[in-house]
Scaffold this active site. Structure first.
Site, PDB file in Angstrom:
ATOM      1  N   TRP A  84      -5.816   2.148  -5.204  1.00 53.44           N
ATOM      2  CA  TRP A  84      -5.406   1.173  -6.231  1.00 53.44           C
ATOM      3  C   TRP A  84      -4.540   0.064  -5.641  1.00 53.44           C
ATOM      4  O   TRP A  84      -3.520  -0.322  -6.214  1.00 53.44           O
ATOM      5  CB  TRP A  84      -4.665   1.864  -7.381  1.00 53.44           C
ATOM      6  CG  TRP A  84      -5.427   2.965  -8.011  1.00 53.44           C
ATOM      7  CD1 TRP A  84      -6.623   2.867  -8.669  1.00 53.44           C
ATOM      8  CD2 TRP A  84      -5.079   4.351  -8.039  1.00 53.44           C
ATOM      9  NE1 TRP A  84      -7.032   4.102  -9.108  1.00 53.44           N
ATOM     10  CE2 TRP A  84      -6.099   5.035  -8.733  1.00 53.44           C
ATOM     11  CE3 TRP A  84      -3.995   5.079  -7.555  1.00 53.44           C
ATOM     12  CZ2 TRP A  84      -6.073   6.398  -8.960  1.00 53.44           C
ATOM     13  CZ3 TRP A  84      -3.964   6.441  -7.771  1.00 53.44           C
ATOM     14  CH2 TRP A  84      -4.987   7.092  -8.459  1.00 53.44           C
ATOM     15  N   ALA A 132       0.830  -1.200   0.000  1.00 56.94           N
ATOM     16  CA  ALA A 132       0.000   0.000   0.000  1.00 56.94           C
ATOM     17  C   ALA A 132       0.866   1.251   0.000  1.00 56.94           C
ATOM     18  O   ALA A 132       1.265   1.753   1.057  1.00 56.94           O
ATOM     19  CB  ALA A 132      -0.935  -0.009   1.214  1.00 56.94           C
ATOM     20  N   GLN A 136       1.304 -13.927 -46.684  1.00 53.23           N
ATOM     21  CA  GLN A 136       2.574 -13.362 -46.234  1.00 53.23           C
ATOM     22  C   GLN A 136       2.368 -12.260 -45.199  1.00 53.23           C
ATOM     23  O   GLN A 136       3.149 -12.143 -44.240  1.00 53.23           O
ATOM     24  CB  GLN A 136       3.355 -12.811 -47.427  1.00 53.23           C
ATOM     25  CG  GLN A 136       4.781 -12.390 -47.073  1.00 53.23           C
ATOM     26  CD  GLN A 136       5.541 -11.892 -48.286  1.00 53.23           C
ATOM     27  OE1 GLN A 136       5.172 -10.875 -48.876  1.00 53.23           O
ATOM     28  NE2 GLN A 136       6.594 -12.612 -48.665  1.00 53.23           N
ATOM     29  N   ARG A 147       9.637  -5.089 -10.341  1.00 55.24           N
ATOM     30  CA  ARG A 147       9.379  -4.787 -11.757  1.00 55.24           C
ATOM     31  C   ARG A 147       9.799  -5.938 -12.658  1.00 55.24           C
ATOM     32  O   ARG A 147       9.273  -6.095 -13.764  1.00 55.24           O
ATOM     33  CB  ARG A 147      10.096  -3.497 -12.152  1.00 55.24           C
ATOM     34  CG  ARG A 147       9.369  -2.246 -11.679  1.00 55.24           C
ATOM     35  CD  ARG A 147      10.190  -0.999 -11.822  1.00 55.24           C
ATOM     36  NE  ARG A 147       9.443   0.156 -11.329  1.00 55.24           N
ATOM     37  CZ  ARG A 147       9.987   1.270 -10.870  1.00 55.24           C
ATOM     38  NH1 ARG A 147      11.316   1.393 -10.829  1.00 55.24           N
ATOM     39  NH2 ARG A 147       9.242   2.265 -10.447  1.00 55.24           N
ATOM     40  N   GLU A 195       3.173  -0.300 -10.988  1.00 60.94           N
ATOM     41  CA  GLU A 195       4.570  -0.337 -10.526  1.00 60.94           C
ATOM     42  C   GLU A 195       5.437   0.672 -11.288  1.00 60.94           C
ATOM     43  O   GLU A 195       6.613   0.436 -11.562  1.00 60.94           O
ATOM     44  CB  GLU A 195       5.140  -1.750 -10.600  1.00 60.94           C
ATOM     45  CG  GLU A 195       4.432  -2.682  -9.627  1.00 60.94           C
ATOM     46  CD  GLU A 195       5.227  -3.875  -9.212  1.00 60.94           C
ATOM     47  OE1 GLU A 195       6.463  -3.828  -9.252  1.00 60.94           O
ATOM     48  OE2 GLU A 195       4.592  -4.869  -8.815  1.00 60.94           O
ATOM     49  N   GLY A 196       4.814   1.793 -11.620  1.00 58.58           N
ATOM     50  CA  GLY A 196       5.493   2.870 -12.329  1.00 58.58           C
ATOM     51  C   GLY A 196       5.134   2.844 -13.798  1.00 58.58           C
ATOM     52  O   GLY A 196       5.353   1.849 -14.482  1.00 58.58           O
ATOM     53  N   THR A 197       4.539   3.917 -14.295  1.00 57.19           N
ATOM     54  CA  THR A 197       4.198   3.972 -15.715  1.00 57.19           C
ATOM     55  C   THR A 197       5.461   3.829 -16.566  1.00 57.19           C
ATOM     56  O   THR A 197       6.582   4.045 -16.094  1.00 57.19           O
ATOM     57  CB  THR A 197       3.531   5.310 -16.066  1.00 57.19           C
ATOM     58  OG1 THR A 197       4.490   6.365 -15.883  1.00 57.19           O
ATOM     59  CG2 THR A 197       2.311   5.574 -15.193  1.00 57.19           C
ATOM     60  N   GLY A 210      -9.535 -11.070 -36.254  1.00 54.58           N
ATOM     61  CA  GLY A 210     -10.594 -10.287 -36.866  1.00 54.58           C
ATOM     62  C   GLY A 210     -11.748 -10.077 -35.903  1.00 54.58           C
ATOM     63  O   GLY A 210     -11.559  -9.850 -34.703  1.00 54.58           O
TER      64      GLY A 210
END
Length: 391
Positions: free
Chosen positions: A166, A134, A289, A253, A374-376, A350
């Site tokens: 969060w 936290a 291809q 990380r 955990e950090g952008t 699709g």
């Protein structure tokens, strides 16, 4: 991390030792047989899955990083990464049990006393206690130093007040590592870390967040209203909370990188199977291809991300001085790869890829969070640049 002794010309020098290959096979078989059948159900329920947690605990994969002296498996960082990857390949949401526990175990190993480790880690090892970490707040996400949660001395203990946001596993976790300001105005030394038990009086939780993905992993606010804890629940030194938090993230990380690799691999595997079977214009679409180029690019990116994730795991295990750079780089590359690969997997299916009859739309939703928590990835680039500029 050890490596085999063959020459690079054979390719074996870059092959994982057999012990890790055996672990991968074991975790993969478990994930496919025990978690695969419930992965879509867990996602649809959008709630923490006690059944999945029981499965992980029974198999011993829920908290591999707890040392053997505390009744744990004692797995090293690379083994933990392999396990996270294979669980996330089937269900990213369920894999957060492993990453959430690592977020609790790591600061105990880095900053805890022997008494604290002996008190809590055996319960994590048995599965009786799940961990939560936290640190984030509504106005203190990437800017950890801006947190407002306070801890003040109260007799022979501490009183905590504030709200954390969060928080993965909040409401399910029995142990929370909580970061709070103890010395306002002291800059990087203003915060400290504490061990808070779910049974402590004064804790309440917000409603589960309605997330885009990562269902099966509960995310809530944690409200601390006069939570009083004894003095021996201070984790590490007073005023060293930010240092402990950042050191922890350097290690964890790596797990997010592995999680992202697993998501991407799962999406590629499914897409390859689909394009082999799907026919258009009289042939399997795998014969076109353009489709082959997409598959090749997806596989190439995953292999690169996996290699960097394992490199970072080796640095975490050895305590290498470049761990901060490697952890950030691995998390950044792997999560960007997961987002790209899952998007392409949906494209390859699709219209079928856009509906929940197939798992790639879930994997695409799950991949997004790996670029954020955990950090952008923007913060990861800051971490990398600072490491490089410091030499």
């Amino acid at each position: 991390m050890t490596t085999t002794q063959q020459t690079p010309a054979t390719g074996e020098a870059f092959r994982l030792p057999d012990e890790y290959q055996d672990l991968r096979a074991s975790v993969r078989a478990f994930a496919q047989q025990r978690l695969g059948p419930i992965a879509a159900e867990v996602d649809a329920a959008d709630a923490f899955s006690p059944a999945a947690y029981r499965e992980l605990t029974a198999a011993g994969f829920h908290a591999l990083g707890v040392p053997e002296r505390y009744s744990g498996a004692g797995a090293d960082a690379l083994a933990q990464a392999v396990a996270v990857e294979e669980i996330a390949r089937v269900s990213a949401g369920i894999s957060t049990v492993l990453t959430s526990n690592k977020l609790g175990v790591t600061p105990l190993l880095l900053g805890g006393t022997e008494e604290q480790r002996a008190r809590y880690l055996p319960s994590v090892a048995t599965g009786d206690v799940l961990c939560a970490y936290a640190i984030s707040e509504r106005e203190a996400g990437s800017d950890v130093a801006a947190m407002r949660c306070r801890a003040v001395r109260d007799g022979d203990g501490w009183r905590l007040d504030g709200t954390k946001s969060w928080i993965t596993s909040a409401g399910e976790a029995g142990l929370l590592v909580v970061f709070a300001v103890t010395d306002p105005g002291a800059g990087s030394r203003s915060a400290s870390a504490f061990l808070v038990e779910a049974a402590d009086a004064g804790i309440a939780y917000g409603a589960p967040e309605r997330k885009m993905g990562l269902h099966g992993s509960v995310t809530r606010e944690v409200h601390l209203d006069g939570v009083r804890i004894p003095a021996d629940r201070l984790l590490g030194e007073r005023g060293r909370g930010v240092h402990l938090a950042l050191a922890t993230l350097d290690h964890t990380r790596v797990s997010i990188a592995a999680q992202a690799v697993g998501i991407a691999q799962g999406a590629l595997d499914y897409a390859v199977g689909y394009v082999r079977e799907r026919r258009q214009f009289g042939q399997a679409i795998a014969e076109f291809q353009g489709v082959q180029f997409m598959i090749a690019d997806m596989a190439m990116a995953i292999e690169a991300a996996r290699a960097l994730a394992y490199r970072a795991a080796a640095a975490a295990q050895s305590g290498a001085p470049d761990l901060a750079f490697l952890g950030a780089a691995a998390k950044c590359l792997a999560s960007d790869t997961a987002m790209s690969v899952t998007t392409d997997a949906v494209q390859l299916l699709g219209g079928a890829g856009y509906v929940r009859d197939h798992p790639v739309e879930r994997m695409m939703r799950d991949a997004k969070i790996t670029q954020i928590y955990e950090g952008t990835n923007q913060i990861q680039r800051v971490v990398m640049a600072r490491a490089l500029l410091k030499g």
